[in-house]
Design a protein around this motif. Structure first.
Motif, mmCIF file in Angstrom:
data_model
loop_
_atom_site.group_PDB
_atom_site.id
_atom_site.type_symbol
_atom_site.label_atom_id
_atom_site.label_comp_id
_atom_site.label_asym_id
_atom_site.label_seq_id
_atom_site.Cartn_x
_atom_site.Cartn_y
_atom_site.Cartn_z
ATOM 1 N N ASN A 27 0.812 -1.210 0.000
ATOM 2 C CA ASN A 27 0.000 0.000 0.000
ATOM 3 C C ASN A 27 0.849 1.266 0.000
ATOM 4 O OD1 ASN A 27 -2.366 -1.454 0.023
ATOM 5 N ND2 ASN A 27 -2.512 -1.471 2.245
ATOM 6 N N ARG A 28 2.143 1.105 -0.101
ATOM 7 C CA ARG A 28 3.073 2.233 -0.140
ATOM 8 C C ARG A 28 3.022 3.079 1.126
ATOM 9 N NH1 ARG A 28 4.444 3.268 -6.084
ATOM 10 N NH2 ARG A 28 3.381 1.549 -7.054
ATOM 11 N N ASN A 29 2.866 2.424 2.261
ATOM 12 C CA ASN A 29 2.906 3.109 3.544
ATOM 13 C C ASN A 29 4.327 3.148 4.077
ATOM 14 O OD1 ASN A 29 0.171 3.627 3.622
ATOM 15 N ND2 ASN A 29 -0.312 1.719 4.637
ATOM 16 N N CYS A 30 5.288 3.076 3.185
ATOM 17 C CA CYS A 30 6.698 3.073 3.558
ATOM 18 C C CYS A 30 7.415 4.216 2.845
ATOM 19 C CB CYS A 30 7.357 1.750 3.171
ATOM 20 S SG CYS A 30 6.577 0.305 3.920
ATOM 21 N N ALA A 31 8.423 4.740 3.519
ATOM 22 C CA ALA A 31 9.227 5.823 2.954
ATOM 23 C C ALA A 31 10.527 5.888 3.750
ATOM 24 C CB ALA A 31 8.479 7.152 3.050
ATOM 25 N N PRO A 32 11.493 6.669 3.288
ATOM 26 C CA PRO A 32 12.702 6.850 4.101
ATOM 27 C C PRO A 32 12.332 7.397 5.478
ATOM 28 C CG PRO A 32 13.044 7.690 1.892
ATOM 29 C CD PRO A 32 11.581 7.346 2.008
ATOM 30 N N ARG A 33 13.043 6.947 6.512
ATOM 31 C CA ARG A 33 12.707 7.293 7.892
ATOM 32 C C ARG A 33 12.582 8.798 8.109
ATOM 33 N NH1 ARG A 33 14.398 8.810 12.719
ATOM 34 N NH2 ARG A 33 13.446 7.836 14.533
ATOM 35 N N GLU A 34 13.506 9.564 7.562
ATOM 36 C CA GLU A 34 13.487 11.016 7.763
ATOM 37 C C GLU A 34 12.169 11.622 7.285
ATOM 38 O OE1 GLU A 34 15.983 9.468 5.915
ATOM 39 O OE2 GLU A 34 17.273 9.246 7.660
ATOM 40 N N ALA A 35 11.667 11.134 6.148
ATOM 41 C CA ALA A 35 10.415 11.656 5.597
ATOM 42 C C ALA A 35 9.231 11.280 6.479
ATOM 43 C CB ALA A 35 10.212 11.126 4.179
ATOM 44 N N VAL A 36 9.225 10.056 6.997
ATOM 45 C CA VAL A 36 8.124 9.602 7.852
ATOM 46 C C VAL A 36 8.096 10.402 9.152
ATOM 47 C CG1 VAL A 36 7.216 7.659 9.186
ATOM 48 C CG2 VAL A 36 8.069 7.283 6.859
ATOM 49 N N VAL A 37 9.253 10.554 9.797
ATOM 50 C CA VAL A 37 9.328 11.297 11.063
ATOM 51 C C VAL A 37 8.892 12.746 10.858
ATOM 52 C CG1 VAL A 37 10.905 12.148 12.843
ATOM 53 C CG2 VAL A 37 11.075 9.787 12.048
ATOM 54 N N GLU A 38 9.322 13.350 9.778
ATOM 55 C CA GLU A 38 8.943 14.738 9.476
ATOM 56 C C GLU A 38 7.433 14.850 9.266
ATOM 57 O OE1 GLU A 38 9.050 18.787 8.759
ATOM 58 O OE2 GLU A 38 10.628 17.509 9.557
ATOM 59 N N ARG A 39 6.868 13.917 8.544
ATOM 60 C CA ARG A 39 5.426 13.941 8.275
ATOM 61 C C ARG A 39 4.611 13.761 9.559
ATOM 62 N NH1 ARG A 39 2.050 12.611 3.433
ATOM 63 N NH2 ARG A 39 -0.002 13.063 4.251
ATOM 64 N N SER A 47 5.670 12.957 18.273
ATOM 65 C CA SER A 47 7.105 12.791 18.516
ATOM 66 C C SER A 47 7.327 11.384 19.064
ATOM 67 C CB SER A 47 7.619 13.831 19.510
ATOM 68 O OG SER A 47 6.970 13.669 20.750
ATOM 69 N N ARG A 48 8.559 10.911 18.989
ATOM 70 C CA ARG A 48 8.866 9.552 19.416
ATOM 71 C C ARG A 48 8.663 9.410 20.916
ATOM 72 N NH1 ARG A 48 14.566 7.108 17.899
ATOM 73 N NH2 ARG A 48 15.195 8.706 19.352
ATOM 74 N N GLN A 49 7.921 8.367 21.305
ATOM 75 C CA GLN A 49 7.622 8.087 22.702
ATOM 76 C C GLN A 49 8.359 6.863 23.211
ATOM 77 O OE1 GLN A 49 5.489 10.246 24.464
ATOM 78 N NE2 GLN A 49 5.709 11.422 22.589
ATOM 79 N N SER A 50 8.628 5.906 22.319
ATOM 80 C CA SER A 50 9.344 4.698 22.729
ATOM 81 C C SER A 50 10.031 4.085 21.521
ATOM 82 C CB SER A 50 8.386 3.682 23.371
ATOM 83 O OG SER A 50 7.426 3.251 22.432
ATOM 84 N N ILE A 51 11.017 3.232 21.811
ATOM 85 C CA ILE A 51 11.807 2.598 20.758
ATOM 86 C C ILE A 51 12.255 1.229 21.251
ATOM 87 C CG2 ILE A 51 13.921 3.704 21.579
ATOM 88 C CD1 ILE A 51 14.871 3.825 18.649
ATOM 89 N N GLY A 52 12.361 0.289 20.329
ATOM 90 C CA GLY A 52 12.827 -1.042 20.677
ATOM 91 C C GLY A 52 13.406 -1.729 19.450
ATOM 92 N N LEU A 53 14.195 -2.749 19.681
ATOM 93 C CA LEU A 53 14.818 -3.495 18.602
ATOM 94 C C LEU A 53 14.057 -4.787 18.396
ATOM 95 C CD1 LEU A 53 17.171 -3.486 16.614
ATOM 96 C CD2 LEU A 53 18.546 -4.636 18.358
ATOM 97 N N GLY A 54 13.614 -5.021 17.184
ATOM 98 C CA GLY A 54 12.869 -6.221 16.846
ATOM 99 C C GLY A 54 13.745 -7.229 16.133
#
Length: 105
Positions: A27-39, A47-54
């Motif tokens: 569905n094209r819900n993917c993009a470079p990380r910088e673009a997603v975070v900016e959007r 803003s980022r609330q949590s992060i984890g490694l999968g």
């Protein structure tokens, strides 16, 4: 509290990721990380609330806004492609205590 939130977010993110990763890419819900975070920041005030490694080096992040109540879970692949795997409204940060140890309830 933060560890509990991260574990909860990671569990939810991994579950949703497995179910929706292929669909998100189609569905094209993917993009470079910088673009997603900016959007997420400019459109939803998130803003980022949590992060984890999968698995396989994927980074799972939760973004949210206290002002709008919106939230988004993203998964970023090692090559920098970020996909939206879940989003919603009514974000609330919780500070729940763990049950006492030794209590099977």
């Amino acid at each position: 509290m933060m560890k509990t939130m991260i574990k909860l977010t990671m569990s939810l993110g991994l579950t949703v990721m497995v179910a929706q990763q292929a669909t998100a890419q189609q569905n094209r819900n993917c993009a470079p990380r910088e673009a997603v975070v900016e959007r997420l920041a400019t459109t939803y005030g998130e803003s980022r609330q949590s992060i984890g490694l999968g698995e396989q080096g994927m980074v799972i992040e939760t973004f949210a806004s206290d002002d709008t109540g919106t939230w988004t879970i993203t998964v970023t692949t090692p090559n920098g492609l970020t996909c939206l795997v879940a989003s919603g409204q009514s974000w609330e940060e919780l500070a729940e205590a763990l049950p006492p140890q030794g209590n099977d309830a």
